[in-house]
Motif scaffolding. Sequence first.
Motif, PDB file in Angstrom:
ATOM      1  N   VAL A 109       0.844  -1.204   0.000  1.00 47.91           N
ATOM      2  CA  VAL A 109       0.000   0.000   0.000  1.00 47.91           C
ATOM      3  C   VAL A 109       0.882   1.258   0.000  1.00 47.91           C
ATOM      4  O   VAL A 109       1.719   1.441   0.868  1.00 47.91           O
ATOM      5  CB  VAL A 109      -0.918   0.030   1.242  1.00 47.91           C
ATOM      6  CG1 VAL A 109      -1.743   1.307   1.267  1.00 47.91           C
ATOM      7  CG2 VAL A 109      -1.829  -1.177   1.260  1.00 47.91           C
ATOM      8  N   LEU A 110       0.695   2.102  -1.013  1.00 47.50           N
ATOM      9  CA  LEU A 110       1.451   3.354  -1.088  1.00 47.50           C
ATOM     10  C   LEU A 110       0.637   4.522  -0.569  1.00 47.50           C
ATOM     11  O   LEU A 110       1.157   5.464   0.003  1.00 47.50           O
ATOM     12  CB  LEU A 110       1.816   3.681  -2.545  1.00 47.50           C
ATOM     13  CG  LEU A 110       2.763   2.751  -3.293  1.00 47.50           C
ATOM     14  CD1 LEU A 110       2.955   3.275  -4.710  1.00 47.50           C
ATOM     15  CD2 LEU A 110       4.099   2.683  -2.573  1.00 47.50           C
ATOM     16  N   GLU A 111      -0.671   4.460  -0.806  1.00 48.26           N
ATOM     17  CA  GLU A 111      -1.515   5.622  -0.549  1.00 48.26           C
ATOM     18  C   GLU A 111      -2.946   5.191  -0.274  1.00 48.26           C
ATOM     19  O   GLU A 111      -3.450   4.279  -0.927  1.00 48.26           O
ATOM     20  CB  GLU A 111      -1.460   6.490  -1.815  1.00 48.26           C
ATOM     21  CG  GLU A 111      -2.087   7.834  -1.678  1.00 48.26           C
ATOM     22  CD  GLU A 111      -2.038   8.604  -3.003  1.00 48.26           C
ATOM     23  OE1 GLU A 111      -0.951   8.730  -3.596  1.00 48.26           O
ATOM     24  OE2 GLU A 111      -3.101   9.058  -3.419  1.00 48.26           O
ATOM     25  N   VAL A 112      -3.555   5.837   0.695  1.00 45.37           N
ATOM     26  CA  VAL A 112      -4.965   5.589   0.985  1.00 45.37           C
ATOM     27  C   VAL A 112      -5.696   6.919   0.939  1.00 45.37           C
ATOM     28  O   VAL A 112      -5.251   7.902   1.521  1.00 45.37           O
ATOM     29  CB  VAL A 112      -5.153   4.975   2.395  1.00 45.37           C
ATOM     30  CG1 VAL A 112      -6.629   4.752   2.684  1.00 45.37           C
ATOM     31  CG2 VAL A 112      -4.406   3.652   2.521  1.00 45.37           C
ATOM     32  N   LYS A 113      -6.782   6.941   0.208  1.00 46.41           N
ATOM     33  CA  LYS A 113      -7.569   8.179   0.113  1.00 46.41           C
ATOM     34  C   LYS A 113      -9.005   7.861   0.513  1.00 46.41           C
ATOM     35  O   LYS A 113      -9.604   6.935  -0.025  1.00 46.41           O
ATOM     36  CB  LYS A 113      -7.500   8.674  -1.327  1.00 46.41           C
ATOM     37  CG  LYS A 113      -8.000  10.062  -1.552  1.00 46.41           C
ATOM     38  CD  LYS A 113      -7.600  10.486  -2.969  1.00 46.41           C
ATOM     39  CE  LYS A 113      -8.381  11.688  -3.431  1.00 46.41           C
ATOM     40  NZ  LYS A 113      -8.071  12.021  -4.833  1.00 46.41           N
ATOM     41  N   MET A 114      -9.509   8.617   1.491  1.00 42.79           N
ATOM     42  CA  MET A 114     -10.893   8.440   1.917  1.00 42.79           C
ATOM     43  C   MET A 114     -11.690   9.624   1.419  1.00 42.79           C
ATOM     44  O   MET A 114     -11.386  10.759   1.784  1.00 42.79           O
ATOM     45  CB  MET A 114     -10.987   8.440   3.440  1.00 42.79           C
ATOM     46  CG  MET A 114     -10.404   7.235   4.097  1.00 42.79           C
ATOM     47  SD  MET A 114     -10.460   7.482   5.888  1.00 42.79           S
ATOM     48  CE  MET A 114      -9.125   8.642   6.098  1.00 42.79           C
ATOM     49  N   ILE A 115     -12.677   9.352   0.602  1.00 45.89           N
ATOM     50  CA  ILE A 115     -13.436  10.448   0.007  1.00 45.89           C
ATOM     51  C   ILE A 115     -14.814  10.539   0.645  1.00 45.89           C
ATOM     52  O   ILE A 115     -15.543   9.548   0.738  1.00 45.89           O
ATOM     53  CB  ILE A 115     -13.540  10.255  -1.516  1.00 45.89           C
ATOM     54  CG1 ILE A 115     -12.119  10.192  -2.088  1.00 45.89           C
ATOM     55  CG2 ILE A 115     -14.330  11.374  -2.172  1.00 45.89           C
ATOM     56  CD1 ILE A 115     -12.019   9.515  -3.416  1.00 45.89           C
ATOM     57  N   GLU A 116     -15.137  11.737   1.106  1.00 42.81           N
ATOM     58  CA  GLU A 116     -16.428  11.965   1.751  1.00 42.81           C
ATOM     59  C   GLU A 116     -17.492  12.257   0.692  1.00 42.81           C
ATOM     60  O   GLU A 116     -17.144  12.664  -0.413  1.00 42.81           O
ATOM     61  CB  GLU A 116     -16.325  13.162   2.709  1.00 42.81           C
ATOM     62  CG  GLU A 116     -15.328  12.954   3.832  1.00 42.81           C
ATOM     63  CD  GLU A 116     -14.965  14.263   4.555  1.00 42.81           C
ATOM     64  OE1 GLU A 116     -15.727  15.239   4.446  1.00 42.81           O
ATOM     65  OE2 GLU A 116     -13.921  14.292   5.210  1.00 42.81           O
ATOM     66  N   PRO A 117     -18.766  12.078   1.042  1.00 43.39           N
ATOM     67  CA  PRO A 117     -19.821  12.386   0.064  1.00 43.39           C
ATOM     68  C   PRO A 117     -19.746  13.820  -0.457  1.00 43.39           C
ATOM     69  O   PRO A 117     -20.121  14.103  -1.587  1.00 43.39           O
ATOM     70  CB  PRO A 117     -21.114  12.158   0.848  1.00 43.39           C
ATOM     71  CG  PRO A 117     -20.741  11.178   1.901  1.00 43.39           C
ATOM     72  CD  PRO A 117     -19.328  11.502   2.275  1.00 43.39           C
ATOM     73  N   SER A 118     -19.198  14.745   0.353  1.00 45.54           N
ATOM     74  CA  SER A 118     -19.082  16.142  -0.069  1.00 45.54           C
ATOM     75  C   SER A 118     -17.940  16.338  -1.069  1.00 45.54           C
ATOM     76  O   SER A 118     -17.743  17.446  -1.564  1.00 45.54           O
ATOM     77  CB  SER A 118     -18.818  17.022   1.150  1.00 45.54           C
ATOM     78  OG  SER A 118     -17.559  16.669   1.712  1.00 45.54           O
ATOM     79  N   ARG A 119     -17.170  15.284  -1.333  1.00 46.64           N
ATOM     80  CA  ARG A 119     -15.969  15.284  -2.178  1.00 46.64           C
ATOM     81  C   ARG A 119     -14.728  15.775  -1.429  1.00 46.64           C
ATOM     82  O   ARG A 119     -13.637  15.785  -1.984  1.00 46.64           O
ATOM     83  CB  ARG A 119     -16.100  16.085  -3.502  1.00 46.64           C
ATOM     84  CG  ARG A 119     -17.317  15.780  -4.351  1.00 46.64           C
ATOM     85  CD  ARG A 119     -17.626  14.329  -4.508  1.00 46.64           C
ATOM     86  NE  ARG A 119     -16.670  13.577  -5.341  1.00 46.64           N
ATOM     87  CZ  ARG A 119     -16.599  12.251  -5.369  1.00 46.64           C
ATOM     88  NH1 ARG A 119     -17.395  11.530  -4.601  1.00 46.64           N
ATOM     89  NH2 ARG A 119     -15.733  11.648  -6.148  1.00 46.64           N
TER      90      ARG A 119
END
Lengths: 205, 203
Positions: free
Chosen positions: A172-182
């Motif tokens: 794993v290099l990168e984790v991105k958590m995206i919210e419904p608001s973007r």
Amino acid sequence: MRNLVYLFLFLTISIQSQTKMSSSEAHALKSLVKEQALTTKTIFSDFTQYKHLDFLTNDIITKGKLAFKTPNLVKWEYTEPYKYTVLFKNETLYINDEGKKNEVDIGSNKLFKQLNSLIINSIKGDMFDDDAFHIMYYKTDKNSLVHFIPKDKKSSKYIDAFHITFNAKGDVLEVKMIEPSRDFTKIVFTNKELNKPLSDAVFTN
Amino acid sequence: MRYLLISFCVLLVSCGSYSKKQNFQLDNSASKKFENPYFSDETKDYVYKATIDVYDNSFGGLLIIKKITDKEHRIAFTTEMGNKMFDFTFTEDEFKVNFILDELDKKMLINILKKDFKVLITENLSVSNLYSENNNRIFETLIYNKNHYYYFNRNQLTQVIKAKNGKEKVAFLFTDINNNIANKISIKHNNIKLEIKLKSIIR
């Protein structure tokens, strides 16, 4: 005219930079990550966290170190611009906020617990859970990118998707958590050391 | 009867205004408006490490304040790990909750936060009275129809007191001030056990 060529080139590159994987490629990635997970007993890594809020001029950048030891010890230690440690141990969250220690927690961390188990699972290789997520596989220039979209209505209120980037070795290099608001939180790992001996003393608060 | 008289007197005193109790001197030399300089620069992201002590609980996070336009501010709170806990929009007369965690979605809590944050971000204020005390010039103004006293020491806003019936209800303290940024802010409630402490992390 030249600008147009550049624009065209740029567009071609950006289109090329992320393409869908075939099902055999996706299958290969899954087994690679699983394989990697079986041999990974500890992880020690620097991380940089980018909190993106659309209304801000700049992302909020914080930095620190992550320590992981199988089966489920995880410590996130923020060192810049403030000291803050959160330790997941025995299903409890231990917080050290610039010397102020706390074991109590609030509901929002359920979400982090979910992310945390996702990271642990990604290490263990059993996160490709089609019951819990809609999963999409992409390849970029050198890496793989997997989108996990929670099926559970309750968590989809807070999280639209997790995007995890793996290198060619299945790390794993990168984790991105995206919210419904973007708005999103992106964590980038650097100087990652695998299977370096980590004593349990690392996982104290 | 005497007790009634005494309690009536006490009542009179306790209903007296905060300014009278503090022996402020009335000063009517100033203009009708004044400004709160903090959170007024649209080009800046104001990010604070926050600690909220409420009764016996303490929790932390990041309080993020941004002036969007002359009439609009956004205020969001996230955990240190980035999870958003609430996100509010303040316009001149309106207040909107863009997002709040279910666990925090309590009318009373939202109201307290709304009133406190409104004081932080309201820029242009009308003077109802102006006083002086030692080195302070104190502007009395109304926010959400409640009396607030803005203390300026050598033209620097150092504190705001929200008062009701002559009693201090909420105290806002601004310290470590630099270029119109208060690097440390404390918001302390006197009627409930609540204190919000803020420390700027972007200099």
